[in-house]
Scaffold this motif. Sequence first.
Motif, PDB file in Angstrom:
ATOM      1  N   SER A   2      37.100  56.558  52.384  1.00 31.48           N
ATOM      2  CA  SER A   2      38.489  56.969  52.445  1.00 31.48           C
ATOM      3  C   SER A   2      38.793  57.686  53.628  1.00 31.48           C
ATOM      4  CB  SER A   2      38.769  57.953  51.297  1.00 31.48           C
ATOM      5  OG  SER A   2      37.928  59.046  51.254  1.00 31.48           O
ATOM      6  N   SER A   3      37.624  58.606  54.215  1.00 30.93           N
ATOM      7  CA  SER A   3      37.709  59.254  55.435  1.00 30.93           C
ATOM      8  C   SER A   3      37.974  58.142  56.550  1.00 30.93           C
ATOM      9  CB  SER A   3      36.666  60.235  55.653  1.00 30.93           C
ATOM     10  OG  SER A   3      36.558  61.079  54.543  1.00 30.93           O
ATOM     11  N   MET A   4      37.101  57.267  56.523  1.00 34.50           N
ATOM     12  CA  MET A   4      37.141  56.219  57.799  1.00 34.50           C
ATOM     13  C   MET A   4      38.477  55.630  57.838  1.00 34.50           C
ATOM     14  SD  MET A   4      34.571  52.913  58.055  1.00 34.50           S
ATOM     15  CE  MET A   4      34.918  51.712  59.368  1.00 34.50           C
ATOM     16  N   TRP A   5      38.963  55.163  56.746  1.00 42.31           N
ATOM     17  CA  TRP A   5      40.402  54.496  56.676  1.00 42.31           C
ATOM     18  C   TRP A   5      41.435  55.496  56.890  1.00 42.31           C
ATOM     19  CZ3 TRP A   5      39.727  49.693  57.505  1.00 42.31           C
ATOM     20  CH2 TRP A   5      38.892  48.830  56.606  1.00 42.31           C
ATOM     21  N   ALA A   6      41.289  56.616  56.797  1.00 42.70           N
ATOM     22  CA  ALA A   6      42.389  57.718  56.994  1.00 42.70           C
ATOM     23  C   ALA A   6      42.362  57.835  58.705  1.00 42.70           C
ATOM     24  CB  ALA A   6      42.136  59.015  56.655  1.00 42.70           C
ATOM     25  N   ILE A   7      41.229  57.915  59.183  1.00 42.75           N
ATOM     26  CA  ILE A   7      41.037  57.844  60.807  1.00 42.75           C
ATOM     27  C   ILE A   7      41.528  56.564  61.335  1.00 42.75           C
ATOM     28  CG2 ILE A   7      39.665  58.038  62.564  1.00 42.75           C
ATOM     29  CD1 ILE A   7      37.581  59.699  60.762  1.00 42.75           C
ATOM     30  N   ARG A  10      45.420  56.860  61.151  1.00 40.08           N
ATOM     31  CA  ARG A  10      45.913  57.921  61.947  1.00 40.08           C
ATOM     32  C   ARG A  10      45.976  57.016  63.327  1.00 40.08           C
ATOM     33  NH1 ARG A  10      43.529  60.845  65.587  1.00 40.08           N
ATOM     34  NH2 ARG A  10      44.481  62.932  66.363  1.00 40.08           N
ATOM     35  N   CYS A  83      36.205  67.134  64.711  1.00 43.03           N
ATOM     36  CA  CYS A  83      35.514  66.033  64.350  1.00 43.03           C
ATOM     37  C   CYS A  83      33.776  66.456  64.289  1.00 43.03           C
ATOM     38  CB  CYS A  83      36.016  64.899  65.238  1.00 43.03           C
ATOM     39  SG  CYS A  83      37.532  64.220  64.960  1.00 43.03           S
ATOM     40  N   SER A  86      33.371  68.641  61.191  1.00 38.83           N
ATOM     41  CA  SER A  86      34.011  68.425  59.875  1.00 38.83           C
ATOM     42  C   SER A  86      32.544  67.695  59.029  1.00 38.83           C
ATOM     43  CB  SER A  86      34.926  67.074  60.114  1.00 38.83           C
ATOM     44  OG  SER A  86      34.253  65.891  60.644  1.00 38.83           O
ATOM     45  N   VAL A  88      32.352  65.020  57.745  1.00 33.76           N
ATOM     46  CA  VAL A  88      32.500  63.501  57.830  1.00 33.76           C
ATOM     47  C   VAL A  88      31.310  63.321  58.952  1.00 33.76           C
ATOM     48  CG1 VAL A  88      33.721  61.305  58.421  1.00 33.76           C
ATOM     49  CG2 VAL A  88      34.744  63.090  57.158  1.00 33.76           C
ATOM     50  N   VAL A  93      33.053  58.579  62.274  1.00 29.22           N
ATOM     51  CA  VAL A  93      34.176  58.894  62.910  1.00 29.22           C
ATOM     52  C   VAL A  93      34.349  57.975  64.216  1.00 29.22           C
ATOM     53  CG1 VAL A  93      35.602  60.551  64.030  1.00 29.22           C
ATOM     54  CG2 VAL A  93      34.164  61.510  62.218  1.00 29.22           C
ATOM     55  N   SER A  96      35.212  54.284  63.315  1.00 28.66           N
ATOM     56  CA  SER A  96      36.645  54.348  62.855  1.00 28.66           C
ATOM     57  C   SER A  96      37.649  54.299  64.056  1.00 28.66           C
ATOM     58  CB  SER A  96      36.806  55.415  61.969  1.00 28.66           C
ATOM     59  OG  SER A  96      35.982  55.572  60.698  1.00 28.66           O
TER      60      SER A  96
END
Length: 221
Positions: A2-7, A10, A83, A86, A88, A93, A96
């Motif tokens: 989910s963090s990957m797709w959010a980055i 964005r 980053c 974080s 993650v 990151v 992504s």
Amino acid sequence: MSSMWAIVRRDLLLGLRQRGEILQHLFFFLLVIVLFPLGTRPEPAMLLAVGPALIWMAVLLSAMLSLQRLFRPELEDGSLEQCLLSPVPLPLVVLSKVTAHWLASGLIYILASPLIALLLGVPGPAIPVIMVALALGTPTLGLVGAIGVALTLGLPRAGLLLSLLIFPLFVPVLIFGAGAMNAAITGLEFRGPLLMLAAMLVLSVTLAPLATAAALRISLE
């Protein structure tokens, strides 16, 4: 994930807000190919012979323009340091951000390649091979180029040094990418070069984010 797709989401939104830069890279890619016949004899056989190498050289030069801003905005606004802090993993990151960068700037070369191939007189059956070769090679260029960008991130004028660092690493992609296109145009076996491009892509996805993450930590120390 989910963090990957959010980055990715964005960075894609930020990239779409700067459509002028994307169009600038596309126009540069087209100009390199369109202006080449003006400096030589525009014979169909000659254009067909140099077409694969010309397409890849235009992609390499256009990629150099876009790679220089891969991590620079995050460095300037301070989000890159966040980053690193974080939870993650930094390699995730990096992967992504490179994925979003390829979707915003690399995918357009694949979509434009059928038109370029027709302008160069490439036979219709070879166009899918050209698109597949670019689809395998352009992500590798982005992943390998991210290492050079991360190493030169702290330098004020890193354009020339970045070119010297990553152009030798781009040579295998250029050789096998142009080889696959040439083989498809001449009716020879093209699966071997495509498999080599696929192997280089798998290797880059596996190792390049780790190397880029280490280079970012070194640059920000």
